[in-house]
Design a protein around this motif. Structure first.
Motif, mmCIF file in Angstrom:
data_model
loop_
_atom_site.group_PDB
_atom_site.id
_atom_site.type_symbol
_atom_site.label_atom_id
_atom_site.label_comp_id
_atom_site.label_asym_id
_atom_site.label_seq_id
_atom_site.Cartn_x
_atom_site.Cartn_y
_atom_site.Cartn_z
ATOM 1 N N PRO A 6 0.827 -1.208 0.000
ATOM 2 C CA PRO A 6 0.000 0.000 0.000
ATOM 3 C C PRO A 6 0.859 1.255 0.000
ATOM 4 C CG PRO A 6 0.049 -0.969 2.193
ATOM 5 C CD PRO A 6 0.762 -1.927 1.288
ATOM 6 N N VAL A 7 0.251 2.353 -0.440
ATOM 7 C CA VAL A 7 0.935 3.635 -0.547
ATOM 8 C C VAL A 7 0.418 4.584 0.526
ATOM 9 C CG1 VAL A 7 1.281 5.646 -2.026
ATOM 10 C CG2 VAL A 7 1.311 3.360 -3.020
ATOM 11 N N ILE A 8 1.353 5.282 1.190
ATOM 12 C CA ILE A 8 0.959 6.300 2.161
ATOM 13 C C ILE A 8 1.791 7.555 1.934
ATOM 14 C CG2 ILE A 8 0.196 4.643 3.913
ATOM 15 C CD1 ILE A 8 2.856 5.191 5.401
ATOM 16 N N TRP A 44 6.160 8.679 14.240
ATOM 17 C CA TRP A 44 5.372 8.185 13.098
ATOM 18 C C TRP A 44 6.116 7.127 12.294
ATOM 19 C CZ3 TRP A 44 6.552 8.146 7.921
ATOM 20 C CH2 TRP A 44 5.517 7.787 7.047
ATOM 21 N N LEU A 45 7.452 7.205 12.244
ATOM 22 C CA LEU A 45 8.250 6.380 11.343
ATOM 23 C C LEU A 45 7.899 4.886 11.343
ATOM 24 C CD1 LEU A 45 11.911 7.798 11.299
ATOM 25 C CD2 LEU A 45 10.410 7.359 9.343
ATOM 26 N N PRO A 46 7.588 4.263 12.477
ATOM 27 C CA PRO A 46 7.232 2.840 12.428
ATOM 28 C C PRO A 46 6.050 2.531 11.506
ATOM 29 C CG PRO A 46 7.707 3.490 14.677
ATOM 30 C CD PRO A 46 7.691 4.746 13.869
ATOM 31 N N LYS A 47 5.184 3.528 11.252
ATOM 32 C CA LYS A 47 4.042 3.311 10.355
ATOM 33 C C LYS A 47 4.477 3.144 8.900
ATOM 34 C CE LYS A 47 0.735 5.787 13.264
ATOM 35 N NZ LYS A 47 -0.252 6.902 13.352
ATOM 36 N N ALA A 48 5.716 3.506 8.604
ATOM 37 C CA ALA A 48 6.219 3.348 7.233
ATOM 38 C C ALA A 48 6.575 1.900 6.917
ATOM 39 C CB ALA A 48 7.450 4.236 7.027
ATOM 40 N N LYS A 49 6.686 1.079 7.946
ATOM 41 C CA LYS A 49 7.101 -0.305 7.734
ATOM 42 C C LYS A 49 6.114 -1.043 6.835
ATOM 43 C CE LYS A 49 8.703 -4.425 10.146
ATOM 44 N NZ LYS A 49 8.978 -5.049 11.475
ATOM 45 N N GLY A 50 6.646 -1.675 5.789
ATOM 46 C CA GLY A 50 5.823 -2.428 4.867
ATOM 47 C C GLY A 50 5.065 -1.592 3.853
ATOM 48 N N LYS A 51 5.332 -0.287 3.834
ATOM 49 C CA LYS A 51 4.592 0.618 2.944
ATOM 50 C C LYS A 51 5.507 1.197 1.857
ATOM 51 C CE LYS A 51 0.948 0.660 5.772
ATOM 52 N NZ LYS A 51 1.524 0.145 7.047
ATOM 53 N N ILE A 52 4.848 1.697 0.810
ATOM 54 C CA ILE A 52 5.514 2.543 -0.184
ATOM 55 C C ILE A 52 5.172 3.973 0.192
ATOM 56 C CG2 ILE A 52 5.657 3.188 -2.621
ATOM 57 C CD1 ILE A 52 4.669 0.284 -3.235
ATOM 58 N N VAL A 53 6.181 4.766 0.525
ATOM 59 C CA VAL A 53 5.943 6.111 1.054
ATOM 60 C C VAL A 53 6.091 7.140 -0.065
ATOM 61 C CG1 VAL A 53 6.589 7.812 2.790
ATOM 62 C CG2 VAL A 53 6.832 5.361 3.287
ATOM 63 N N MET A 54 5.127 8.054 -0.121
ATOM 64 C CA MET A 54 5.145 9.138 -1.106
ATOM 65 C C MET A 54 5.875 10.332 -0.509
ATOM 66 S SD MET A 54 1.159 8.833 -2.338
ATOM 67 C CE MET A 54 1.383 9.454 -3.994
ATOM 68 N N VAL A 55 6.929 10.800 -1.179
ATOM 69 C CA VAL A 55 7.792 11.832 -0.580
ATOM 70 C C VAL A 55 7.777 13.148 -1.354
ATOM 71 C CG1 VAL A 55 9.330 10.135 0.486
ATOM 72 C CG2 VAL A 55 9.813 10.958 -1.844
ATOM 73 N N SER A 56 6.846 13.309 -2.289
ATOM 74 C CA SER A 56 6.727 14.563 -3.029
ATOM 75 C C SER A 56 5.396 15.224 -2.738
ATOM 76 C CB SER A 56 6.855 14.324 -4.540
ATOM 77 O OG SER A 56 8.125 13.817 -4.863
ATOM 78 N N MET A 57 5.362 16.541 -2.891
ATOM 79 C CA MET A 57 4.156 17.319 -2.668
ATOM 80 C C MET A 57 3.104 17.015 -3.733
ATOM 81 S SD MET A 57 3.889 21.480 -2.598
ATOM 82 C CE MET A 57 3.273 21.771 -4.249
ATOM 83 N N LEU A 58 1.865 17.039 -3.343
ATOM 84 C CA LEU A 58 0.767 16.969 -4.303
ATOM 85 C C LEU A 58 0.670 18.308 -5.026
ATOM 86 C CD1 LEU A 58 -1.832 15.676 -5.509
ATOM 87 C CD2 LEU A 58 -3.072 16.650 -3.548
ATOM 88 N N ASN A 112 -8.058 10.419 0.885
ATOM 89 C CA ASN A 112 -9.479 10.130 1.098
ATOM 90 C C ASN A 112 -9.725 8.769 1.725
ATOM 91 O OD1 ASN A 112 -11.357 12.338 -0.131
ATOM 92 N ND2 ASN A 112 -9.624 12.175 -1.560
ATOM 93 N N GLY A 113 -8.655 8.101 2.153
ATOM 94 C CA GLY A 113 -8.811 6.831 2.842
ATOM 95 C C GLY A 113 -9.003 5.633 1.931
ATOM 96 N N ASP A 114 -8.904 5.819 0.627
ATOM 97 C CA ASP A 114 -9.039 4.698 -0.315
ATOM 98 C C ASP A 114 -7.649 4.187 -0.692
ATOM 99 O OD1 ASP A 114 -11.918 4.873 -0.565
ATOM 100 O OD2 ASP A 114 -11.538 6.752 -1.653
ATOM 101 N N THR A 115 -6.960 3.690 0.310
ATOM 102 C CA THR A 115 -5.534 3.381 0.207
ATOM 103 C C THR A 115 -5.201 2.589 -1.053
ATOM 104 O OG1 THR A 115 -5.442 3.313 2.609
ATOM 105 C CG2 THR A 115 -3.570 2.385 1.420
#
Length: 519
Positions: free
Chosen positions: A127-129, A143-157, A257-260
């Motif tokens: 999943p992407v967060i 917060w960092l532990p929540k990144a575990k197992g995720k693909i993290v988005m690091v650019s501004m919308l 919007n929560g639709d991960t």
């Protein structure tokens, strides 16, 4: 009798001068004729860009490009060799495929960044967060532990995918101004939040990797339709992909919007360990002053989002074409002509800085260097680079250049010495007369500079052809000039715009001869 002898000598001198002028005229005409009637630019561009592809330092494509150039020079009777100056982290780009598999299926426009670790034999699914909004580095660490197992988005919308010129053409003034204010507020908030994390855009990827993220997604928009900047990954174990503004925005809004959304990433690449890096050096020996030199300069390497067409394929083919033409119409130059196709420019002018360090005998006896780097446009600027008498000799050399070429060129004398930007700066810092043949923009910064759109189709061959003619004529004139160029430096006034310190002559940089291995 003395008066008569003097009188008889005058017409002989006049005939000699006239003969030299006619020879110059003939050589210039031959250069123009060869460049227009037998141009090799399109073929050279096809072979180096389409067939070989991008030339990221340390990749097999960089080495095959160097080897291709040596063979090409040999076809023209010009000796050339690949001169090793150091090593770099070897890496070979493979297939990139990024798909959204939830909440619906869509193939995305994306690519892995340079030196990205591979996803391995199996695709990565996760999943992407987005990055969180945090008050300080302590909150981010929590917060960092929540990144575990995720693909993290690091650019501004980005609030809009339309460049400003498009807004300016179609929006009301009020709407355009509103958009700019909203975007500025978002950018300020993003920068403040990044600062609050305790990291920067260059260091946060490594922190997320350490925290257990399985991948990183970014979108470094270049303020132009379809263009993103493609640089390096900055991770050791997890893949980093750049996603187009349009697809990245969709993923970001879904996450908000929560639709991960869930992505499947295939990013195949190979780490090749430590590999040698090179400059390709070609030369046409001088017939009268072989130990004085004119250098035709362009960096050969590129980033690899596109094929490096305008950064710096156009500079490369300009210098190669100029050398080809000169070898044909001026095969026995007075001074030695060198072509330097430098490696590692994108990581800090490493190839040219190494050459300056390794060849003081050439740098100390350099008549001039002409460098072309900033895009496909016709040359429009020429600075004296802080050399006090540059006007005298550059002015002489420019005289026979066709009017339809030189009428576009603005000159600045004595100018100020460059401390970076491209490879001529390596020579200027050593006190050698190096000059940038700076070209017209053609939207270089946002559409092609380090982007995924820097490809063959962006080349304007009429402009490049003019640049090859200009380079060949300047080289011929510099070679034939009876005078050695002055290196006397002008007094520098004012302050450095970047540092605010008084202007000083730049100092030679130390090349990185072992790069990308200890980062």
């Amino acid at each position: 009798m003395k008066k008569i002898a003097a009188f008889l000598t005058f017409p002989l001198l006049f005939v000699g001068v006239l003969s030299w002028a006619q020879t110059t005229e003939e050589i210039v005409a031959s250069i123009e004729k060869e460049a227009t009637e037998n141009s090799q630019l399109e073929r050279l561009a096809y072979e180096v860009l389409d067939l070989n592809g991008p030339r990221l330092v340390g990749t097999p494509q960089m080495k095959t490009a160097h080897d291709w150039a040596v063979r090409e020079f040999a076809k023209w009777g010009i000796s050339a060799e690949n001169e090793a100056y150091g090593t770099w982290r070897g890496w070979d780009r493979g297939i990139t495929h990024v798909d959204m598999i939830s909440p619906r299926v869509a193939s995305l426009s994306a690519t892995q960044l340079a030196w990205s670790p591979s996803t391995g034999k199996k695709p990565l699914e996760a999943p992407v967060i987005p990055l969180p909004t945090v008050a300080d580095s302590v909150a981010f660490a929590q917060w960092l532990p929540k990144a575990k197992g995720k693909i993290v988005m690091v650019s501004m919308l980005q609030p809009t995918g339309r460049p400003d010129y498009n807004w300016e053409e179609w929006a009301t003034p009020e709407s355009f101004e509103k958009m700019k204010q909203e975007r500025e507020a978002l950018e300020n908030a993003w920068r403040d939040n990044m600062r609050n994390t305790g990291y920067t855009s260059r260091t946060i990827n490594a922190a997320l990797e350490k925290a257990g993220a399985v991948g990183i997604a970014q979108s470094r928009w270049s303020d132009a339709f379809g263009a993103n900047k493609i640089f390096s990954a900055g991770t050791k174990e997890i893949p980093v992909v750049d996603i187009s503004l349009e697809d990245y925005g969709m993923l970001y809004r879904m996450a908000q919007n929560g639709d991960t959304p869930t992505l499947r990433i295939v990013a195949q690449s190979k780490d090749l360990g430590e590999v040698p890096t090179f400059n390709t050096i070609a030369s046409i020996p001088g017939s009268e002053l072989p130990n004085e030199y004119i250098i035709l300069s362009a960096h050969f390497d590129s980033w690899d989002g596109g094929t490096g067409a305008t950064d710096n394929g156009t500079g490369v083919i300009t210098m190669m074409e100029a050398a080809r033409i000169l070898k044909k119409v001026y095969p026995n130059p007075k001074r030695t002509i060198i072509v330097g196709l430098w490696g590692g420019e994108e990581q800090g002018l490493n190839g040219s800085a190494a050459y300056v360090e390794d060849h003081p005998e050439i740098v100390d006896n350099m008549q001039a260097l002409f460098n072309q780097d900033n895009g496909t446009g016709r040359v429009v600027r020429l600075s004296g680079q802080g050399f006090l008498h540059a006007y005298d000799y550059l002015g002489r050399w420019m005289e026979p250049v066709p009017q339809d070429i030189k009428k576009h060129i603005e000159t600045t004398f004595p100018g100020t010495p460059a401390s970076g930007g491209s490879d001529y700066a390596s020579f200027v810092a050593a006190g050698a007369p190096g000059f940038s043949l700076s070209s017209l923009s053609w939207s270089y910064w946002n559409y092609t500079w380090h982007t995924n759109l820097d490809t063959y189709d962006k080349i304007v061959f009429d402009d490049v052809r003019n640049n090859a003619i200009l380079t060949a004529i300047l080289t011929y004139m510099a070679s034939e000039d009876p005078e050695k160029t002055s290196r006397e430096r002008a007094t520098l006034f004012g302050k450095n715009r970047r540092t605010g310190e008084p202007m000083t002559w730049p100092t030679p940089r130390t090349p990185n001869r072992r790069g990308g291995l200890d980062d």
